[in-house]
Design a protein around this motif. Structure first.
Motif, short mmCIF file in Angstrom:
data_model
loop_
_atom_site.label_atom_id
_atom_site.label_comp_id
_atom_site.label_asym_id
_atom_site.label_seq_id
_atom_site.Cartn_x
_atom_site.Cartn_y
_atom_site.Cartn_z
N SER A 45 31.48 39.92 36.90
CA SER A 45 30.55 40.97 37.30
C SER A 45 31.14 41.87 38.38
O SER A 45 30.72 42.99 38.56
CB SER A 45 29.24 40.36 37.78
OG SER A 45 29.51 39.44 38.82
N CYS A 46 32.17 41.37 39.10
CA CYS A 46 32.80 42.19 40.14
C CYS A 46 33.91 43.06 39.57
O CYS A 46 34.48 43.88 40.28
CB CYS A 46 33.36 41.29 41.25
SG CYS A 46 34.87 40.44 40.79
N GLY A 47 34.26 42.87 38.29
CA GLY A 47 35.29 43.73 37.68
C GLY A 47 36.63 43.05 37.50
O GLY A 47 37.51 43.57 36.81
N ASN A 48 36.84 41.90 38.13
CA ASN A 48 38.12 41.20 37.96
C ASN A 48 38.18 40.45 36.63
O ASN A 48 37.15 40.18 36.02
CB ASN A 48 38.30 40.17 39.09
CG ASN A 48 38.68 40.81 40.39
OD1 ASN A 48 39.38 41.82 40.42
ND2 ASN A 48 38.19 40.25 41.49
N ASP A 49 39.41 40.09 36.23
CA ASP A 49 39.57 39.20 35.08
C ASP A 49 38.87 37.88 35.36
O ASP A 49 38.89 37.40 36.50
CB ASP A 49 41.06 38.91 34.83
CG ASP A 49 41.77 40.10 34.22
OD1 ASP A 49 41.10 40.94 33.59
OD2 ASP A 49 43.00 40.20 34.37
N SER A 61 33.32 34.12 35.27
CA SER A 61 33.47 34.75 36.58
C SER A 61 34.92 34.68 36.98
O SER A 61 35.69 33.90 36.42
CB SER A 61 32.64 34.03 37.65
OG SER A 61 31.28 34.16 37.41
N CYS A 62 35.31 35.49 37.95
CA CYS A 62 36.69 35.47 38.40
C CYS A 62 36.90 34.35 39.42
O CYS A 62 35.94 33.76 39.93
CB CYS A 62 37.09 36.82 39.00
SG CYS A 62 36.33 37.16 40.60
N PHE A 63 38.17 34.11 39.73
CA PHE A 63 38.51 33.04 40.66
C PHE A 63 37.80 33.22 42.00
O PHE A 63 37.24 32.28 42.56
CB PHE A 63 40.04 33.02 40.85
CG PHE A 63 40.49 31.96 41.81
CD1 PHE A 63 40.65 30.65 41.40
CD2 PHE A 63 40.76 32.28 43.14
CE1 PHE A 63 41.06 29.67 42.29
CE2 PHE A 63 41.17 31.30 44.04
CZ PHE A 63 41.32 29.99 43.61
ZN LIG Z 1 34.36 38.27 40.48
#
Ligand SMILES: [Zn+2]
Length: 162
Positions: A45-49, A61-63
């Motif tokens: 949701s934050c845009g990261n892989d 979710s991302c790391f």
């Molecule tokens: Zn994230």
């Protein structure tokens, strides 16, 4: 720093060794599902892989969003999710660069362009914008765009009469 690549089978074995209650089939299914999402370009949701291993447990979710840590430190990731497709050797991808440190420019795939390797057309040597640091980025973009063309055209060209 970065993820330690691990094969899906190795990871499952490792995970099962420390999580006796885990169901192998179920874990594999969740990992494969997260991996497929990763490859389809699903992002946190934050845009990261997404982090495939973590996402298999808690959802995509991302790391950073899963662990609260900014960078992986000896954390594992499924090997096929650590290789960016189309990433050329020796080139940094825009996603791998600290957003506060992004400078220079990138091709359409997000690979950093080494401006030292851009050929400078003869026309530039006689231009007022040559060696003007404020114009350099624009000049390089113009040159890069036409790197495969035989004729170089530049709309910012002004003859240097000095
Ligand atoms: Zn994230």
């Amino acid at each position: 720093m970065g993820f330690v690549p691990i094969s899906i089978d190795k990871y499952i074995k490792k995970h099962l060794d420390s999580n006796r209650s885990e169901n192998e089939k179920d874990l594999r299914k969740r990992l494969n599902s997260a991996l497929t999402d990763y490859k389809n370009g699903v992002k946190c949701s934050c845009g990261n892989d997404i982090w495939v291993i973590g996402s298999a447990s808690v959802g995509n979710s991302c790391f950073t969003c899963i662990t609260g840590e900014s960078q992986p430190n000896n954390d594992c990731e499924i090997d096929s999710a650590t290789v960016k497709s189309g990433n050329k050797k020796g080139q940094r991808h825009i996603d791998d660069i600290d957003p506060t440190k992004i400078a220079g420019f990138f091709d359409d795939d997000g690979n950093e362009i080494n401006t030292d390797l851009i050929r400078k057309p003869g026309l530039c040597m006689t231009c007022v914008n040559d060696n003007d640091p404020n114009e350099e980025l624009l000049c390089n973009m113009t040159r890069y765009d036409q790197k495969d063309d035989t004729d170089f055209k530049c709309f910012a060209y002004k003859k240097n009469n000095s």
